[in-house]
Design a protein around this motif. Structure first.
Motif, PDB file in Angstrom:
ATOM      1  N   GLN A 315       0.816  -1.212   0.000  1.00 24.24           N
ATOM      2  CA  GLN A 315       0.000   0.000   0.000  1.00 24.24           C
ATOM      3  C   GLN A 315       0.852   1.265   0.000  1.00 24.24           C
ATOM      4  N   GLY A 316       2.160   1.093  -0.184  1.00 25.40           N
ATOM      5  CA  GLY A 316       3.045   2.249  -0.322  1.00 25.40           C
ATOM      6  C   GLY A 316       3.821   2.649   0.912  1.00 25.40           C
ATOM      7  N   LEU A 317       3.641   1.954   2.037  1.00 17.83           N
ATOM      8  CA  LEU A 317       4.394   2.294   3.243  1.00 17.83           C
ATOM      9  C   LEU A 317       5.790   1.704   3.163  1.00 17.83           C
ATOM     10  N   ARG A 318       6.716   2.303   3.920  1.00 17.67           N
ATOM     11  CA  ARG A 318       8.109   1.845   3.920  1.00 17.67           C
ATOM     12  C   ARG A 318       8.526   1.425   5.328  1.00 17.67           C
ATOM     13  N   PHE A 319       9.320   0.357   5.407  1.00 20.27           N
ATOM     14  CA  PHE A 319       9.844  -0.137   6.683  1.00 20.27           C
ATOM     15  C   PHE A 319      11.343  -0.424   6.545  1.00 20.27           C
ATOM     16  N   ASP A 320      12.041   0.414   5.790  1.00 18.05           N
ATOM     17  CA  ASP A 320      13.466   0.182   5.529  1.00 18.05           C
ATOM     18  C   ASP A 320      14.280   0.096   6.811  1.00 18.05           C
ATOM     19  N   VAL A 321      14.017   1.010   7.749  1.00 13.03           N
ATOM     20  CA  VAL A 321      14.833   1.058   8.965  1.00 13.03           C
ATOM     21  C   VAL A 321      14.433  -0.054   9.929  1.00 13.03           C
ATOM     22  N   TRP A 322      13.146  -0.321  10.028  1.00 14.08           N
ATOM     23  CA  TRP A 322      12.704  -1.477  10.824  1.00 14.08           C
ATOM     24  C   TRP A 322      13.381  -2.755  10.320  1.00 14.08           C
ATOM     25  N   GLU A 323      13.367  -2.961   9.020  1.00 17.08           N
ATOM     26  CA  GLU A 323      13.919  -4.200   8.468  1.00 17.08           C
ATOM     27  C   GLU A 323      15.438  -4.219   8.535  1.00 17.08           C
ATOM     28  N   LYS A 324      16.054  -3.056   8.697  1.00 24.50           N
ATOM     29  CA  LYS A 324      17.505  -3.005   8.855  1.00 24.50           C
ATOM     30  C   LYS A 324      17.936  -3.448  10.245  1.00 24.50           C
ATOM     31  N   PHE A 325      17.147  -3.077  11.258  1.00 29.32           N
ATOM     32  CA  PHE A 325      17.570  -3.305  12.637  1.00 29.32           C
ATOM     33  C   PHE A 325      16.887  -4.479  13.329  1.00 29.32           C
ATOM     34  N   LEU A 326      15.708  -4.897  12.856  1.00 27.13           N
ATOM     35  CA  LEU A 326      14.990  -5.983  13.514  1.00 27.13           C
ATOM     36  C   LEU A 326      15.275  -7.306  12.823  1.00 27.13           C
ATOM     37  N   PRO A 327      15.660  -8.348  13.580  1.00 29.95           N
ATOM     38  CA  PRO A 327      15.824  -9.670  12.967  1.00 29.95           C
ATOM     39  C   PRO A 327      14.524 -10.124  12.295  1.00 29.95           C
ATOM     40  N   LYS A 328      14.659 -10.935  11.278  1.00 31.64           N
ATOM     41  CA  LYS A 328      13.504 -11.417  10.528  1.00 31.64           C
ATOM     42  C   LYS A 328      12.516 -12.090  11.469  1.00 31.64           C
ATOM     43  N   THR A 329      11.239 -11.710  11.310  1.00 29.29           N
ATOM     44  CA  THR A 329      10.189 -12.199  12.199  1.00 29.29           C
ATOM     45  C   THR A 329       9.167 -12.993  11.396  1.00 29.29           C
ATOM     46  N   TYR A 330       8.692 -14.118  11.986  1.00 29.00           N
ATOM     47  CA  TYR A 330       7.783 -15.020  11.297  1.00 29.00           C
ATOM     48  C   TYR A 330       6.587 -15.338  12.187  1.00 29.00           C
ATOM     49  N   ALA A 331       5.485 -15.710  11.542  1.00 26.70           N
ATOM     50  CA  ALA A 331       4.399 -16.349  12.289  1.00 26.70           C
ATOM     51  C   ALA A 331       4.839 -17.775  12.614  1.00 26.70           C
TER      52      ALA A 331
END
Length: 443
Positions: A315-331
């Motif tokens: 939908q056009g939102l960005r999470f570049d910094v979240w994805e840079k600092f947070l380890p990959k998260t899964y259900a």
């Protein structure tokens, strides 16, 4: 003692012109190839005075828990480069979070994957009048030095604590250690003006907390004292001592019935459902009275928040910094076959203070197996996350301490640092508080 840590490799980012600042920040992080962290001791002849003044000047009342000291004799020292990086990262993370909250507030179909408690989801679905200009948005991101550089474990989005530690305790640490150091931004100097922008002098602000616990009271006491300094009247109360009329909050304390101009809540929003049925806690969602924080903070409080990133990016939102600092998260349902691997940790979606996080070596194998079994049985109550390797820092007595730096933001603006030390990688109730200082760059 300085410890140098290599960060994770940089990847290429593409962005349009409006994302130029974010991309520039990410590139700065990628090329900041070393971190320097040290522990500097308060001298033994001064430590008892430091501890006593922390109790009276920084509301550090729980100096011992179960006969264990809760206040370190060391200060955590960062260099200016790392301090600047954490400051920029915190503001960018806050911006991404606030934008996501705004979107979710207006597009409720995307909150399904957050798997929030039904009583919370029911109120969020009814509520559609959130205006950030009417409230104060407070967050704390927990950063850890790891083998891949700085990484975050979570954002304390709903009711973050550490207010006095990120204000008076850091200043006391500087006073007792001296030397070529400076303090971080003083948290109270950012929070109180944000409250003052909504509340006039002599008006009343409720400090809502769990009144049975002194560690909750010490948090709100510190803020209340700062409010009084600013000419604003604090009222200390439990969540059941507020009533709402026409969306406005009022104190219903005996002999203290009056309108409230603000609510600073240090009581988790999902706990409100446990109040007596006669308490209309659902009005916390619709009130127009200033809230710090408004209940929409639970969107990011749940550890399942990253599970909506992919949908929101479409939908056009960005999470570049979240994805840079947070380890990959899964259900958990997506990694059922990997839940027993050492590279994955399991967390409760609404867990707090590091509880029930399956970090090997910090809890029994039986306890870990029990949590993983619960995650398989009730996957919507948990998340699975790639494990980061925390790098311990050696003190001058040879003890190794793992470090957590809590970085605050208020309305998206950086608001200071809160330090904790632990002999294990787990930052739970046994982690101890430590001042955070910044090494002045030599000229």
């Amino acid at each position: 003692m300085m410890t140098h840590i290599q960060p994770k490799n940089c990847r290429d980012f593409s962005a349009n012109e409006r994302d130029a600042k974010k991309v520039a920040f990410l590139r700065i992080f990628c090329y900041n190839i070393q971190m320097a962290i040290s522990l500097v001791a308060i001298s033994k002849d001064k430590y008892n005075d430091f501890r006593l003044r922390a109790a009276f000047e920084a509301c550090k009342w729980d100096l011992c828990v179960a006969d264990k000291n809760t206040l370190s004799e060391y200060a955590i020292v960062l260099d200016l480069e790392d301090y600047s990086l954490l400051e920029r990262a915190t503001e960018q993370l806050s911006l991404e979070t606030i934008e996501a909250e705004q979107f979710l507030s207006n597009n409720k179909k995307y909150i399904k994957n957050l798997a929030l408690p039904k009583h919370i989801t029911r109120q969020l679905n009814k509520f559609d009048r959130y205006d950030p200009k009417n409230h104060v948005r407070l967050m704390r991101f927990d950063f850890h030095p790891t083998t891949k550089g700085w990484e975050i474990s979570e954002v304390n989005s709903d009711v973050p604590a550490g207010f006095a530690e990120a204000s008076a305790l850091n200043e006391l640490g500087l006073e007792f250690i001296g030397g070529d150091f400076q303090t971080s931004t003083n948290f109270a100097s950012v929070l109180i003006p944000a409250i003052e922008s909504h509340v006039k002098k002599d008006e009343y602000v409720a400090l809502v907390h769990c009144t049975a616990y002194s560690d909750d009271r010490q948090v709100v006491q510190f803020v209340g004292d700062r409010l009084k300094d600013a000419g604003i009247n604090p009222i200390y109360m439990g969540p059941d001592a507020i009533e709402f009329k026409n969306s406005k909050a009022y104190s219903c304390q005996k002999n203290n019935n009056r309108p409230l101009s603000g609510i600073i809540r240090v009581f988790p929003i999902e706990w409100l459902n446990d109040l007596p049925k006669k308490i209309k806690w659902t009005d916390y969602f619709s009130t127009t009275t200033l809230c710090c924080n408004h209940p929409i903070a639970i969107y990011a409080q749940t550890k399942r928040f990253p599970l909506v990133f992919d949908d929101l990016k479409k939908q056009g939102l960005r999470f570049d910094v979240w994805e840079k600092f947070l380890p990959k998260t899964y259900a958990p349902k997506d990694v059922k076959k990997r839940l027993n691997l050492d590279t994955i940790v399991v967390k409760p979606a609404l867990g707090r203070v590091g509880e029930d996080v399956t970090i090997a070596g910090t809890m029994s194998k039986k306890a870990i197996a029990s949590i993983k079994k619960a995650a398989k049985r009730h996957p919507k109550h948990y998340v699975a996350q790639e494990k980061f390797i925390s790098v311990p820092i050696k003190a001058d007595n040879g003890t190794l301490y793992h470090i957590c730096i809590g970085a605050f933001s208020v309305n998206g603006k950086f608001a200071g640092l809160y330090g904790r030390l632990s002999p294990s990688p787990r930052m739970d109730r046994e982690a101890i508080d430590a001042p955070v200082l910044i090494k002045i760059k030599e000229t």
